[in-house]
Write an enzyme that holds these catalytic residues in place. Structure first.
Site, PDB file in Angstrom:
ATOM      1  N   HIS A 162      22.993  50.898  38.961  1.00 17.41           N
ATOM      2  CA  HIS A 162      23.115  52.454  39.581  1.00 17.41           C
ATOM      3  C   HIS A 162      21.768  52.525  40.630  1.00 17.41           C
ATOM      4  O   HIS A 162      20.582  51.977  40.384  1.00 17.41           O
ATOM      5  CB  HIS A 162      22.782  53.644  38.662  1.00 17.41           C
ATOM      6  CG  HIS A 162      22.858  54.757  39.390  1.00 17.41           C
ATOM      7  ND1 HIS A 162      23.815  55.545  39.594  1.00 17.41           N
ATOM      8  CD2 HIS A 162      21.621  55.641  39.871  1.00 17.41           C
ATOM      9  CE1 HIS A 162      23.457  56.694  40.315  1.00 17.41           C
ATOM     10  NE2 HIS A 162      22.275  56.663  40.519  1.00 17.41           N
ATOM     11  N   ARG A 198      23.809  72.921  39.876  1.00 14.25           N
ATOM     12  CA  ARG A 198      22.266  72.587  40.126  1.00 14.25           C
ATOM     13  C   ARG A 198      22.352  72.546  41.605  1.00 14.25           C
ATOM     14  O   ARG A 198      21.319  73.082  42.358  1.00 14.25           O
ATOM     15  CB  ARG A 198      21.849  71.265  39.628  1.00 14.25           C
ATOM     16  CG  ARG A 198      21.522  71.338  38.344  1.00 14.25           C
ATOM     17  CD  ARG A 198      21.463  69.999  37.654  1.00 14.25           C
ATOM     18  NE  ARG A 198      20.654  69.186  38.391  1.00 14.25           N
ATOM     19  CZ  ARG A 198      20.911  67.902  38.530  1.00 14.25           C
ATOM     20  NH1 ARG A 198      21.739  67.233  38.059  1.00 14.25           N
ATOM     21  NH2 ARG A 198      19.747  67.116  39.091  1.00 14.25           N
ATOM     22  N   LYS A 229      26.611  59.505  32.820  1.00 20.72           N
ATOM     23  CA  LYS A 229      27.855  58.751  33.533  1.00 20.72           C
ATOM     24  C   LYS A 229      27.867  57.605  33.202  1.00 20.72           C
ATOM     25  O   LYS A 229      28.768  56.754  32.939  1.00 20.72           O
ATOM     26  CB  LYS A 229      28.034  59.070  34.954  1.00 20.72           C
ATOM     27  CG  LYS A 229      28.377  60.618  35.206  1.00 20.72           C
ATOM     28  CD  LYS A 229      28.349  61.081  36.802  1.00 20.72           C
ATOM     29  CE  LYS A 229      26.729  61.277  37.039  1.00 20.72           C
ATOM     30  NZ  LYS A 229      26.369  61.894  38.357  1.00 20.72           N
TER      31      LYS A 229
END
Ligand code: URA
Length: 438
Positions: free
Chosen positions: A82, A168, A187
């Protein structure tokens, strides 16, 4: 505890019990807790933070809000990467197939671009017909067949994060390190991974502009991953200049394919090999980073990485032939150069401004429902530290015929600072972090 009691406890600096957090997030994912209460809790977390135990419970509860990717016990190790993103960051597109070609499966759930940072899904979606919104059963099938896929989050996977991230976004609670860490890792952990490599970018084009903030996020991520049973390594990498030369969805995809062909810019190749080698190390596909880099370089040299990428494109509904035909991918374009107003050395690139100029051109979006043009973008011709002559092109804007790019060119020109000399340049690889003991 009721949502009201949890909000009050966090507001006053208390610790939230695991069971109460679990039931709150499950109820929120089902639509049984109103957004106004969740927004109040996020704001309390923004100011008070979450301790290591709370963060673990919060993230676990998010993962449990949906289903996770299934796997056969005999399947190869599963490792993902990521990145917190930046401008010109197309690493995932070349890294995922290369790592898969070396025997480690990569079930990548990636995101779309928003604001100045591009998104892997938008770059991949430049390929006509290619789908990134696949059901999890199809994702599992593709992984079993070719060991790699790059898809988006669906309603099945961490639905609590889908709702919470949107909330958010409109309640000024995105910039909370525990909430960012829980969102990213929920995730990734739903992919049922054996390991995770994190690229936390730092600099003018990154989510984190300061090294201390990036380091805190990286530390939070690797510790949280470890607490949840997923070995993780983080690299802080520089985003003080666009990565590679291409900025724009289709052209970034082509640049990633260049790396798979053994060409492409040196910085992009270096980040791909380093992060890929860390993935192989975690997946036991290499014993050292050097060995991992050599294996990946081998998968570039023998074409197996490119072949795996073509297989991914085919499996996800695209035609890999477009990778050999840039005009089919980009459409009809004109080019306008942005020239250096004076000679000297390129001292600095305001990478955020480059990313925002790309949004203005149509390559990015400011709202999640906006359409983008996959063909338009920039070629960045100089990186900090390089000499430039007066009148020499600094960048080329690729735009639609007749498109007015006056403001884009002005903004881009203002993003390059030319001086008599450049100060010390940040290294591309700033620091490596592993999890600390709980
Ligand atoms: N990316 C995510 O997935 N979540 C965040 O909160 C921030 C960046």
């Amino acid at each position: 505890m009721t949502p009201y009691e949890l909000i009050r406890a966090k507001r006053d600096g208390g610790t939230l019990p695991t069971e109460a957090l679990r039931s709150l997030l499950a109820a929120y994912a089902r639509g049984d807790v109103p957004d106004y209460q969740m927004a109040a809790l996020c704001m309390a977390v923004f100011f008070r933070g979450l301790d290591r135990g709370e963060l673990r419970s919060w993230t676990e509860a998010m993962v449990r809000s949906g289903r996770t990717l299934r796997r056969d016990p005999a399947s190869p190790p599963r490792i993902d990467k990521h990145s917190t993103g930046g401008v010109g960051d197309k690493v995932s597109l070349c890294l995922a197939p290369l790592v898969a070609a070396c025997g480690v499966a990569v079930p990548m759930v990636a995101g779309r671009g928003l604001g100045h940072t591009g998104g892997t899904l938008d770059k991949l979606s430049a390929i006509p017909g290619l789908r990134t919104d696949l059901p999890l059963t199809r994702v599992e099938g593709i992984l079993a067949e070719i060991g790699v896929c790059i898809v988006g989050q669906t309603e099945e996977l961490v639905p609590a994060d889908r709702r919470l991230y949107a909330l958010r976004d409109v309640t000024a609670t995105v910039e909370s390190i525990p909430l960012i860490a829980a969102s990213i890792l929920s995730k990734k952990l739903a992919e049922d991974l054996d390991g995770l490599v994190l690229d936390v970018t730092v600099g003018s084009g990154a989510l984190m502009h300061q090294r201390e903030d990036a380091e805190l996020l990286a530390r939070t991520l690797v510790d949280l991953a470890r607490d949840l049973g997923c070995p993780a390594v983080a690299w802080l990498t520089s985003m003080d200049a666009p990565l590679g030369r291409a900025v724009g969805n289709g052209s970034e995809l082509l640049e990633a394919v260049d790396v798979l062909r053994g060409a492409g810019p040196a910085d992009l190749r270096a980040v791909t090999l380093r992060l890929g080698a860390e993935m192989l190390l975690l997946g036991r596909g290499a014993g050292t980073v050097e060995e991992g880099e050599a294996r990946l370089a081998g998968a570039i040299a023998d074409g197996s990485g490119l072949e795996r990428f073509r297989a991914l494109v085919r499996a996800q509904g695209g035609d890999p032939a477009v990778l050999d035909d840039p005009s089919r991918l980009l459409g009809s374009l004109e080019s306008t150069p942005v020239r250096a107003p004076v000679g000297g050395v390129l001292a600095e690139v305001d990478t955020l401004a480059v990313g925002l100029a790309a949004v203005l051109l149509g390559a990015g979006r400011t709202r999640s429902d906006e359409a983008i043009d996959p063909g338009v973008g920039f070629t960045v011709l100089h990186h900090p530290g390089e000499p430039v002559a007066r009148g020499e092109p600094l960048a080329i804007v690729h735009h639609r015929p007749g498109q007015d790019v006056t403001e884009v060119c002005e903004r881009l020109a203002a993003a390059f600072r030319i001086a008599e000399s450049a100060g010390p340049l940040p290294p591309l690889f700033i620091a490596r972090l592993e999890a600390s003991r709980p």
